[in-house]
Design a protein around this motif. Structure first.
Motif: not given
Length: 191
Positions: A6, A10, A20-22, A24, A58-60, A62
């Motif tokens: 993602a 924003t 924002s990003a995610n 994996d 990794t992960g979410e 901003n």
């Protein structure tokens, strides 16, 4: 490499933007050593353009980009980097906010106590014009703080205002104005 699942724009202000990003972590993949957002006024920017980084991993997350030019169109991509290479998100267009761009129209239909004036708004500054009209005064620099102003709707384009209640044989200074969420801008003063 990791996978950017993602990435989105924003919000924007006059000189900043938030993303924002995610990310994996792929099975058996090397750790992400750098992640962030790169940007440019051209499509598909790379880390060789401007960039801002976030904590590795990794992960979410901003990211805020600062020191941008106001009322400007940009492109951004979220990126992730490890020892095997780099991966980018799709191109994300965004625009910073700015003041409207407006010019005053010439004065017409002058009578003893009235005249017509107006303006032309060519750019809303990437924020909707919520108020527009003309201001007038016998002083050199009239502003919207004066009671002598018109309100002629909203939006961009050309508009005409009726100026009434003038005193005969008096010189007035008139200029068009446009207001958005950033503030108010004015056209040139016409006497």
């Amino acid at each position: 490499l990791g996978v950017i699942t993602a990435a989105s724009f924003t919000s924007a202000e006059t000189t900043s933007a938030l993303f924002s990003a995610n990310i994996d972590f792929g099975p058996g993949e090397l750790p992400i050593t750098e992640r962030g957002v790169c940007w440019s006024t051209s499509e598909n920017p790379t880390i060789d353009d401007q960039k801002v980084t976030n904590a590795p991993g990794t992960g979410e997350f901003n990211v805020e980009i600062i020191d941008l030019a106001s009322n400007t169109d940009y492109h951004a991509r979220v990126y992730a980097l490890n020892d095997r290479g780099i991966v980018y998100s799709d191109n994300i267009p965004f625009s910073t906010l700015g003041l409207p761009i407006i010019t005053s129209s010439s004065i017409s239909d002058i009578t003893i106590t009235s005249a017509a004036a107006g303006g032309f708004i060519t750019d809303d500054g990437n924020a909707s014009v919520t108020s527009r009209g003309v201001v007038w005064s016998t002083s050199v620099d009239p502003t919207i703080d004066l009671p002598t102003k018109t309100s002629d709707g909203s939006g961009i384009g050309q508009f005409t205002s009726a100026i009434t209640g003038l005193v005969k044989n008096t010189t007035y200074n008139v200029k068009a104005y446009a207001t958005n969420s950033v503030g108010t801008s004015y056209g040139q003063t016409i006497s």
